[in-house]
Design an enzyme around this catalytic site. Structure first.
Site, PDB file in Angstrom:
ATOM      1  N   GLU A 773       3.853   2.074  10.509  1.00 46.22           N
ATOM      2  CA  GLU A 773       4.919   1.871   9.511  1.00 46.22           C
ATOM      3  C   GLU A 773       4.768   3.008   8.522  1.00 46.22           C
ATOM      4  OE1 GLU A 773       6.652   1.546   6.325  1.00 46.22           O
ATOM      5  OE2 GLU A 773       5.330  -0.131   5.799  1.00 46.22           O
ATOM      6  N   CYS A 807       6.866   0.914  -0.120  1.00 48.16           N
ATOM      7  CA  CYS A 807       7.621   1.568   0.945  1.00 48.16           C
ATOM      8  C   CYS A 807       9.039   1.034   1.017  1.00 48.16           C
ATOM      9  CB  CYS A 807       6.916   1.399   2.281  1.00 48.16           C
ATOM     10  SG  CYS A 807       6.452  -0.286   2.673  1.00 48.16           S
TER      11      CYS A 807
END
Length: 1020
Positions: A773, A807
């Site tokens: 990720e 994020c």
């Protein structure tokens, strides 16, 4: 108002006994029937209100149609032009389908887009909404308010002016709210003082009553009305409240404090008591506050206020209401996993209301009763209680809402009661939310007005004592079937975040911070095969970003030799750990969750110090870690059940095998939750895990590993190797004994790991799997019909929560042309109120960035951003910059979609604002990056929402809410393109990333016979 001494020494009725209760009940029914008769006589076709009520009833009787029309009314002030009005009306009515009245469907159908009839439809719809608004809202200027007040006085009715526009999102708006309060007091005081006295409403037995009566909301006097930081909030609110109180006292006006949602309740009472205990206001009786009877603790609040008056020495007025936020309170509590703070049955609210009424009447010398209701039973009960205990009719007042139940007002005035109407005041745009709430109440199936009017319910039934079982219907609630759970474990429920509106939770967090602060500076070893490994010559210091002079901990640093040893141990541990029954592996996670839950405040405090996470962010991170443990434990038990697909003469089963050794390389920004989720998922799947924590958050990772070992994770199956990524990280991920690399972090490192894993060195008998990720450049689209109150706040929270170091953070906001200028102006003003400071201060919203390297990188990105657009917000942090790694929030408008600021991930508090001519361009800009992690939309158009659902390709899409804060199981998290490989952490598929699927087939036929077939044919 009469002097304080007269008020405090006036006769006080005695306590209400059982005989009084019986008398009150008898008299309540008598008064109630009288009121019903008076209301029936007052409700006649020659009155305009009668026709308005019939029209609203005919149009809004169907609940689906009602909801859609209210949505239209809510968005109407934001719509520009006839085409937008027609389109939204058609979209909303389309969702109600055939339930829409024929004449309304026909009106829309006969006004096609671009026609003259479209303009007529738009004007008609707008005029209808304005007519309804005027029914409930007194006016937009002091002169208009004065005319409404004079009309009320001509009917023998008093007023309290309620200021609309309570959604304050900037200090400028808070200043405007204060000025409006002052202007209204000053604008009404002189003209009303010159009017002839109306004894019923202008005086009581103790003397004259203030003719100007203002109701205000304390939360509208500051941008940040936050119970997590009561002292700072009190200071901000009190600074704006004092001039209002001072002016009101000088001009002989009255000020009443409204009550809002439950989590504001205690802070509101604290503020009220603190300011009114000051010498300047201590002896002033012309003030009051609201108590909400739908809260079970309403009686306790009355007792608190009574004690306050005893200490203060001057009476106050208490407006007793049922409560206007029931849906909000129930839904909010259930979403957070908290107990509902309100009664779930209307009859219980009504019964509590009557108990509170009796208390107020008994304590009238201290707490002057203002009974606010449209329920004739509740009003009759108040009147009866006063009569039975011997209070004169002017010792209390009855209150109703402007524009609702005028016939009730007339009935009460006829019988000699003092009636005060709660009169909303303000402009149309901010008044719409209030209007919709009033309309919802007025047409609700539970509304007493509806029951006593259009439905024709029998008076005797409506006048029944709510204490009697089944006296009123319970509020309908949509039941949700409980989720399925594996045997032996209860269904999964998200761990509730802490309610910091509760003083005991704030105190617990503050105590945890004190305790953890005393433990700072300790040394943490490596953990290899269950043994602590010290590296005294290689220690890394973890610093507090809020105070970089403070060392949080010193952590041993692994090298390639430690990695080699840990890998050998892990490889050897896989066989025994994977053969451990899945229920036992799952129990390790459940025990770990229980330990984390018992240490929740302590773990959150470590996050505050090591990673600069503000209180709420740190608490939510611990809750998410608990969720990962509980959820993956249940999911693994479910997945471990073999999948069978047998046929006659053959058995077919699919089962799961662990992949082997998993190296976990987590980030620092969610220092407990993400490392925990990345670790316990492969662990419960039977893999051996080596955790290489982020260099910025090794202490919290060490705490987590210790908890998992305490919970029963085998020493060899979980090892802890902090160190530099270039050394120990590379040694781990490049080793042929590794089966899976699980990584969360930057795109640069993620792509490097992916390339390295693709190599297959000699002796490696498998293809390494990489779960990566890698961040995002996340965009929020703001439609031109968006609710800007919600959009501005949501974008700020998404962009600057945890200093933009998520994020999922919003780094780009794309605004359609029609809303661009207004949105940018309000965003800039709202941003000025962002609280920047050290993470351990509960008033902080934007804390420090993680370290000096991050600050240097972000400051460079700020310089670039300033040259690529128009700076609309630049928060100065010079006063605290030397203490820690602080960077002030920056917002730059008019940024081009191709600019570096709009394309490159910054991972800090920088927001780019871009303009789009229409939705197509907005979507093109939103998807015009190499990332696809999160995205958002603020819109009130059903068609726009549906289109964005179809076309905005991101891993997590959020509509009309913040784009951060994904919860395990509810919003499985992860993106694609260069944001990641599509794995969804916290979802039911995530464990499959660490498992192999094996299919086993057995031929069960022997010499043409299959045992199972024989038993079936024999009838056994």
């Amino acid at each position: 108002m009469a002097t304080t001494s007269a008020a405090m020494t006036s006769g006080r009725p005695g306590a209400i006994g059982p005989a009084d209760r019986e008398a009150i009940e008898r008299r309540t029914r008598e008064v109630g029937r009288e009121l019903f008769d008076r209301v029936a006589r007052a409700s006649r076709p020659w009155r305009r209100a009668w026709w308005e009520d019939r029209f609203m009833g005919a149009t809004l009787d169907d609940p689906e149609v009602r909801v859609q029309l209210f949505r239209f009314i809510d968005v109407l002030p934001a719509l520009k032009g006839p085409s937008a009005v027609r389109r939204h009306l058609a979209e909303y009515l389309g969702e109600a389908g055939g339930r829409v009245p024929w004449w309304l469907r026909t009106s829309v159908a006969l006004a096609p887009p671009g026609s003259d009839r479209e303009a007529i439809l738009a004007r008609t719809a707008t005029a209808a909404a304005e007519v309804m608004a005027r029914k409930f809202i007194a006016g937009a200027t002091p002169d208009e308010a004065l005319q409404t007040v004079l009309k009320l006085r001509s009917r023998g009715v008093a007023f309290t002016a309620d200021l609309l526009g309570e959604a304050v999102i900037s200090e400028r708006e808070a200043d405007a709210y204060q000025r409006t309060c002052l202007d209204l007091i000053r604008g009404l005081a002189g003209p009303l003082a010159a009017r002839p006295e109306i004894p019923r409403i202008d005086r009581d037995a103790e003397g004259p009553l203030p003719r100007v009566n203002l109701s205000l909301k304390l939360s509208s006097l500051t941008t940040w009305f936050d119970p997590i930081s009561p002292k700072a909030t009190l200071d901000r609110v009190a600074a704006r409240l004092r001039p209002i109180l001072r002016t009101a006292r000088e001009l002989g006006a009255y000020v009443h404090v409204d009550m809002e949602q439950y989590d504001y309740r205690t802070l509101t009472y604290d503020l009220f008591e603190a300011v009114l205990s000051e010498p300047e206001f201590r002896d002033w009786p012309d003030v009051g506050i609201v108590v909400q009877a739908y809260q079970p603790d309403a009686e306790a609040e009355l007792r608190r206020l009574d004690s306050f008056v005893e200490r203060r020495g001057a009476p106050i007025t208490v407006r007793l209401v049922k409560g206007a936020y029931w849906d909000y309170e129930v839904l909010t509590a259930r979403r957070h996993g908290w107990p509902e703070p309100v009664y779930l049955e209307k009859r219980r609210t009504d019964a509590n209301y009557e108990r509170c009424t009796r208390y107020l009447m008994e304590r009238r010398a201290n707490l002057r009763p203002a009974i606010a209701s449209h329920n004739l039973r509740s009003l009759a009960h108040a009147i009866a209680t006063a009569e039975v205990i011997g209070l004169p009719i002017d010792a209390y007042e009855l209150q109703t809402l402007h524009g609702m139940g005028d016939a009730i007002n007339d009935a009460l005035v006829e019988r000699g009661n003092r009636v005060r109407v709660y009169t909303p005041y303000g402009a149309m745009l901010p008044g719409m939310a209030y209007l919709v709430r009033r309309l919802l109440e007025n047409t609700s199936n539970e509304s007493f007005l509806k029951a006593s009017g259009a439905s024709g319910a029998a008076a005797d039934e409506l006048l029944r004592d709510p204490e009697e079982a089944g006296a009123m219907r319970t509020l309908s609630r949509r039941s949700t079937p409980p989720p399925q759970a594996p045997a032996g474990l209860p269904p999964f429920r998200n761990e509730p975040v802490t309610d910091f509106a509760r003083a005991e939770n704030r105190e617990a967090m503050a105590e945890a911070l004190r305790q953890v602060e005393a433990e700072l500076g300790r040394t943490y070893p490596l953990m290899v095969d269950g043994r602590a490994v010290e590296t005294p010559e290689r220690l890394a210091e973890s610093l507090d970003p809020s105070r970089t002079s403070r060392v949080v901990g010193r952590v041993a640093t692994a090298d390639a030799g430690h990695a080699d040893r840990a890998l050998a141990v892990a490889r050897a541990a896989v066989a025994s750990w994977s053969s451990t029954p899945v229920e036992e592996r799952a129990e390790v996670l459940v025990r770990a969750a229980a330990i984390m839950r018992s240490r929740k405040f302590e773990l959150a405090a470590w996050e505050v110090f090591e990673c600069g996470k503000p209180w709420r962010e740190a608490d939510a991170d611990v809750a998410e870690a608990i969720d990962f443990c509980e959820f993956y434990a249940r999911e693994m038990i479910r997945l471990a059940e073999p999948r069978r697909r047998d046929v006659p003469g053959e058995t077919n089963v699919c089962d799961r095998l662990p992949r082997g050794v998993v190296v976990v390389v987590p980030p620092w920004n969610f220092p407990l939750a993400i490392p925990c989720g990345m670790t316990v998922a492969p662990l419960v799947a039977g893999n051996a895990v080596i955790l290489k924590p982020a260099e910025q958050s090794p202490v919290i990772a060490a705490k987590m590993v210790a908890i998992l070992h305490q919970a029963g994770a085998p020493a060899g199956a979980l090892q802890f190797l902090p160190g530099e990524g270039e050394e120990v990280g590379q040694a781990l991920v490049n080793d042929r004994r590794v089966d899976v690399v699980s990584f969360t972090g930057s795109r640069q490192v993620g792509l490097l790991l992916n390339r390295q894993a693709a190599e297959t060195p000699p002796g490696q008998d498998h293809v390494k799997k990489v779960i990566a990720e890698m961040g995002g450049k996340n965009a929020v689209i703001v439609d031109d019909d968006a609710d800007l109150d919600e959009a501005v706040v949501g974008v700020l929270q998404s962009a600057f929560g945890y200093a933009g170091q998520k994020c999922s953070a919003c780094s780009r906001v794309i605004v359609l042309e029609g809303a661009y200028d207004a949105f940018v102006a309000r965003l800039a003003e709202a941003g000025k109120a962002l609280q920047v400071g050290p993470a351990d201060d509960p008033d902080t919203f934007v804390g420090p960035v993680i370290d000096f390297e991050a600050r240097k990188r972000i400051l460079e990105a700020r310089e670039t951003a300033e040259g690529e657009g128009r700076v609309i917000l630049d928060v100065d942090v010079a006063a605290i910059a030397d203490r820690g790694t602080f960077v002030g929030p920056l917002i730059v408008a008019d940024v081009a979609p191709c600019a570096r600021t709009a394309q490159e991930e910054i991972f800090g508090p920088i927001l780019a604002v871009m303009r789009a001519s229409d939705l197509s361009e907005a979507l093109a800009i939103a998807e015009g990056t190499s990332y696809a992690l999160t995205g958002g939309l603020y819109s009130r158009s059903p068609a726009t929402i549906e289109r964005v659902r179809r076309e905005f390709r991101v891993g997590n899409l959020y509509i009309n809410r913040t784009i951060t804060g994904a919860l395990v199981d509810r919003q499985p998290f992860g993106g694609f393109k260069l944001s990641g490989v599509g794995a969804k952490a916290g979802g039911s598929e995530y464990l499959l990333e660490f498992l192999l699927t094996r299919s086993i087939t057995e031929n069960t036929m022997r010499r043409g016979f299959a045992p199972e077939d024989l038993s079936a044919s024999s009838g056994e």
